[in-house]
Each structure stands twice: as C-alpha cells, then as structure tokens.
Scaffold this active site. Structure first.
Site, mmCIF file in Angstrom:
data_model
loop_
_atom_site.group_PDB
_atom_site.id
_atom_site.type_symbol
_atom_site.label_atom_id
_atom_site.label_comp_id
_atom_site.label_asym_id
_atom_site.label_seq_id
_atom_site.Cartn_x
_atom_site.Cartn_y
_atom_site.Cartn_z
ATOM 1 N N TYR A 167 0.831 -1.210 0.000
ATOM 2 C CA TYR A 167 0.000 0.000 0.000
ATOM 3 C C TYR A 167 0.873 1.270 0.000
ATOM 4 O O TYR A 167 0.625 2.209 -0.762
ATOM 5 C CB TYR A 167 -0.891 -0.056 1.240
ATOM 6 C CG TYR A 167 -1.907 1.031 1.389
ATOM 7 C CD1 TYR A 167 -3.071 1.042 0.624
ATOM 8 C CD2 TYR A 167 -1.730 2.047 2.325
ATOM 9 C CE1 TYR A 167 -4.023 2.030 0.794
ATOM 10 C CE2 TYR A 167 -2.681 3.035 2.498
ATOM 11 C CZ TYR A 167 -3.825 3.026 1.735
ATOM 12 O OH TYR A 167 -4.771 4.005 1.905
ATOM 13 N N LYS A 171 1.114 4.126 -2.802
ATOM 14 C CA LYS A 171 0.705 5.494 -2.457
ATOM 15 C C LYS A 171 1.827 6.509 -2.675
ATOM 16 O O LYS A 171 1.554 7.655 -3.030
ATOM 17 C CB LYS A 171 0.204 5.525 -1.011
ATOM 18 C CG LYS A 171 -1.132 4.792 -0.798
ATOM 19 C CD LYS A 171 -2.211 5.280 -1.752
ATOM 20 C CE LYS A 171 -3.627 4.960 -1.274
ATOM 21 N NZ LYS A 171 -4.642 5.365 -2.271
HETATM 22 P P1 NAD Z 1 -13.579 2.403 0.947
HETATM 23 O O1 NAD Z 1 -13.237 0.950 1.015
HETATM 24 O O2 NAD Z 1 -14.782 2.882 1.676
HETATM 25 O O3 NAD Z 1 -13.699 2.875 -0.565
HETATM 26 C C1 NAD Z 1 -12.908 2.366 -1.602
HETATM 27 C C2 NAD Z 1 -13.824 2.069 -2.766
HETATM 28 O O4 NAD Z 1 -13.037 1.635 -3.894
HETATM 29 C C3 NAD Z 1 -14.816 0.937 -2.463
HETATM 30 O O5 NAD Z 1 -16.137 1.396 -2.676
HETATM 31 C C4 NAD Z 1 -14.415 -0.170 -3.414
HETATM 32 O O6 NAD Z 1 -15.518 -0.954 -3.861
HETATM 33 C C5 NAD Z 1 -13.777 0.609 -4.551
HETATM 34 N N1 NAD Z 1 -12.858 -0.209 -5.349
HETATM 35 C C6 NAD Z 1 -11.933 -1.078 -4.894
HETATM 36 N N2 NAD Z 1 -11.272 -1.645 -5.917
HETATM 37 C C7 NAD Z 1 -11.804 -1.120 -7.061
HETATM 38 C C8 NAD Z 1 -11.520 -1.306 -8.440
HETATM 39 N N3 NAD Z 1 -10.566 -2.162 -8.837
HETATM 40 N N4 NAD Z 1 -12.227 -0.598 -9.337
HETATM 41 C C9 NAD Z 1 -13.206 0.254 -8.937
HETATM 42 N N5 NAD Z 1 -13.518 0.467 -7.636
HETATM 43 C C10 NAD Z 1 -12.820 -0.210 -6.711
HETATM 44 O O7 NAD Z 1 -12.276 3.178 1.482
HETATM 45 P P2 NAD Z 1 -11.986 4.741 1.655
HETATM 46 O O8 NAD Z 1 -11.396 4.908 2.995
HETATM 47 O O9 NAD Z 1 -13.113 5.593 1.240
HETATM 48 O O10 NAD Z 1 -10.764 4.911 0.608
HETATM 49 C C11 NAD Z 1 -10.798 5.753 -0.515
HETATM 50 C C12 NAD Z 1 -9.372 6.086 -0.916
HETATM 51 O O11 NAD Z 1 -8.750 6.842 0.124
HETATM 52 C C13 NAD Z 1 -8.484 4.851 -1.122
HETATM 53 O O12 NAD Z 1 -7.616 5.080 -2.214
HETATM 54 C C14 NAD Z 1 -7.704 4.773 0.154
HETATM 55 O O13 NAD Z 1 -6.480 4.086 0.014
HETATM 56 C C15 NAD Z 1 -7.513 6.244 0.453
HETATM 57 N N6 NAD Z 1 -7.185 6.518 1.851
HETATM 58 C C16 NAD Z 1 -8.138 6.424 2.810
HETATM 59 C C17 NAD Z 1 -7.777 6.699 4.118
HETATM 60 C C18 NAD Z 1 -8.776 6.681 5.224
HETATM 61 O O14 NAD Z 1 -8.404 7.058 6.357
HETATM 62 N N7 NAD Z 1 -10.009 6.281 4.986
HETATM 63 C C19 NAD Z 1 -6.453 7.026 4.443
HETATM 64 C C20 NAD Z 1 -5.524 7.106 3.437
HETATM 65 C C21 NAD Z 1 -5.902 6.867 2.128
#
Ligand code: NAD
Length: 300
Positions: A167, A171
C-alpha cells in the site's frame, strides 16, 4: 463569498460506492457537476464479488437530490475497465473535465509474510488504476485544454507504515505519478494534485480509535478535493494531508547538503554526514530541473 460551482463540468470519481469517493461524488453533483460514479463493488480487500449496487445507490441519491449522475461498475485496474469508465462520461455527458482517482483496497501483511500476489494486487488498484484512468482521460483533457486530476495517496505512503509495504509503495508511487502529470499537463491547462487523507471509513474502522470517528468524517476530506477540482484553483503538483479539519501541504525538500568537487571517498562521506543530514537549511524544488540546476550551480 461566491460559491464554488461545477455547472457544465463532468467528473469521474473512482471507487465512489463507499467512503470518501461516495462523498466526493455527492458533493460535486450537489454543486452542479455531472458525475460518473464508478465502483467495482466488493469488500475492502477487493474480494467478495463485484457488484454495481453501491455505485447505483450513490447515483440514486444524486438523482433524488436533483443532480445528474451515471453509474459505472468497471475495474480501474484493467486498461479496458479504465477506458470504459472514461467512455461512460463521454457517452452520458459528452466530455470529461475532472478525474478523481480514489478507488482502493487493502491487503495488509508484515513484509516478511507479504506474497507477490498481495503486493501486485494493491499496486494494481491504487497505482496502476490511477495511471490507467488518467491515461484514458488524458487525450480528452489535452484536446480541450482543460482538466483537473486529484489522486489519492496516504500518510502511510508518505511516511511509511508497518504491514503496508504494498500500500505505501503504491501510495508514494502516486506522488511521482501526480507530479509528472502536473509537469506534462502544464501547457494543456491540466492541473494534478494528490491528497493523503485520514477518515473513518470501512477501510480504517478497525485502525482508527473509535473516539475519533465523529471528528474524522469523510466530509472533512471532500472540501479539499472539491477545491482542487475547481477551475478557479490553479495549484498543481502539490501534496496535501487532509482529515479531521486539518489541511496541510507536504513537500519534498532537499537539504543544502555537502558538495565536494573532485575525488570523494566513503570516509569523506562519513566525515560530512552531519552536513548531509542537517535539515536547518533546505530547498523545495518544484521539479527535477530546479533540483539539478542547484547541483550544477554548486559545481560551477
Ligand atoms: P472504501 O473501502 O470505503 O472505498 C474504496 C472504494 O473503492 C470501495 O467502494 C471499493 O468498492 C472501490 N474499489 C476497490 N477496488 C476497485 C476497483 N478495482 N475498481 C473500482 N472500484 C474499486 O475506502 P476509503 O477509505 O473511502 O478509501 C478511498 C481512498 O482513500 C483509497 O484510495 C484509500 O487508500 C484512500 N485513503 C483512505 C484513508 C482513510 O483514512 N479512509 C487514508 C488514506 C488513504
């Protein structure tokens, strides 16, 4: 103060069935953008079977509120999927202006135990997916001389995190990708920036202490994404941490370091190690040109 509107703009938000992406899609649509709500469905590890259900629910919400959106269930990690996501915007709305690369999965494992498959699958969705969707959109953005790309990194990538070699590599890779998109997009009116968010979602609900859940809502990340996606914001190539009400710029800096012309030995390096690492004076190169120019000047 004038409201930031997106009337006439078309946005693609990947992974918008849940969490942050869902919030970005609702907000952009609420401000007048036409939105492609992409989501493959599945669980947070990318398993559990694909389902267009979550994306459809978000589209239903947008339409109910008077907005315009279409769903797309394709996979960001394949060239055909990425092309289909962008094509959905062209087919439904005739163009694309904004790409929010947000889709993501987790396959955490300590480095010793991480399999090549676990590494590749996370790189495929986050890094390759962002590359592929941006690539599919690029010629449209270039031809119209306008575009906004917002990529989604993570503090785990910028600073490293136990159990997240896959990851964090993906990133941090997104930082390099974004900065190169910013450089190549400059003369075509395309701005690209990258966020490193923290928010309470299904991805983080078992790592963020529950006490902070209320303050770490997804609604504390979307305002930055919205502003970065707006035509009035000319910022490009930057990195922002965001969450819980705090937004800050993160930059890659180079210390003034130590320069020695002529022969250089390992002992010389040892003897100047403090100077190499001294962070009291540094520069923040905007691009590789500025960074190498500083070296050339020192060598003159
Ligand atoms: P989440 O799991 O709620 O949302 C991620 C979404 O991506 C899901 O709805 C999933 O179905 C979709 N997805 C996964 N693989 C896919 C693919 N191959 N094609 C299309 N859609 C796909 O998680 P989130 O926390 O909302 O994360 C959103 C982004 O933010 C991610 O890139 C995550 O790494 C990043 N992020 C989140 C946090 C946090 O604190 N939540 C921190 C750092 C980074």
């Amino acid at each position: 103060m004038s409201e930031l509107r997106f009337d006439g703009r078309v946005a693609v938000v990947t992974g918008a069935g849940h969490g942050l992406g869902r919030q970005h899609a609702l907000e952009l649509a609420g401000r007048g953008a036409k939105v492609v709500v992409n989501d493959l469905g599945g669980d947070r590890h990318g398993g559990g079977g694909a389902s267009g259900g979550p994306a459809q629910q978000v589209v239903d919400e947008i339409v109910k509120a008077g907005g315009e959106a279409v769903t797309n269930p394709d996979n960001v990690a394949t060239p055909e999927g990425a092309e289909a996501i962008v094509q959905a915007a062209i087919d439904a709305f005739g163009k694309i202006d904004i790409v929010i690369n947000n889709a993501g999965i987790l396959r955490d494992r300590s480095f010793r135990n991480m399999s090549p498959e676990e590494f590749d699958s996370v790189i495929a969705v986050h890094l390759r997916g962002s590359f592929l969707v941006s690539r599919a959109a690029w010629s449209h953005l270039r031809d119209q001389g306008y575009g906004r790309v917002v990529n989604t990194s993570s503090p785990a990538g910028l600073f490293g995190n136990f159990g997240q070699a896959n990851y964090s590599a993906a990133k941090m890779g997104l930082v390099g990708l974004t900065r190169t998109l910013a450089a190549e997009g400059a003369k075509y009116g395309i701005k690209a920036n990258v966020i490193a968010p923290i928010a309470w979602t299904r991805m983080t609900e078992d790592v963020i202490p529950a006490d902070f859940a209320d303050q770490l809502g997804v609604d504390k990340v979307t305002p930055l994404v919205t502003y970065l996606a707006h035509e009035s914001n000319e910022t490009t190539g930057e990195i922002y941490t965001v969450g819980g009400g705090k937004i800050a710029r993160v930059f890659v800096a180079e210390t003034d370091g130590w320069v020695q012309k002529g022969e250089q030995t390992a002992e010389d390096v040892r003897d100047h190690w403090e100077q190499v690492n001294d962070g009291t004076s540094y520069t923040v190169p905007k691009n590789i040109g500025e960074q190498t120019m500083a070296l050339f000047q020192a060598l003159q």
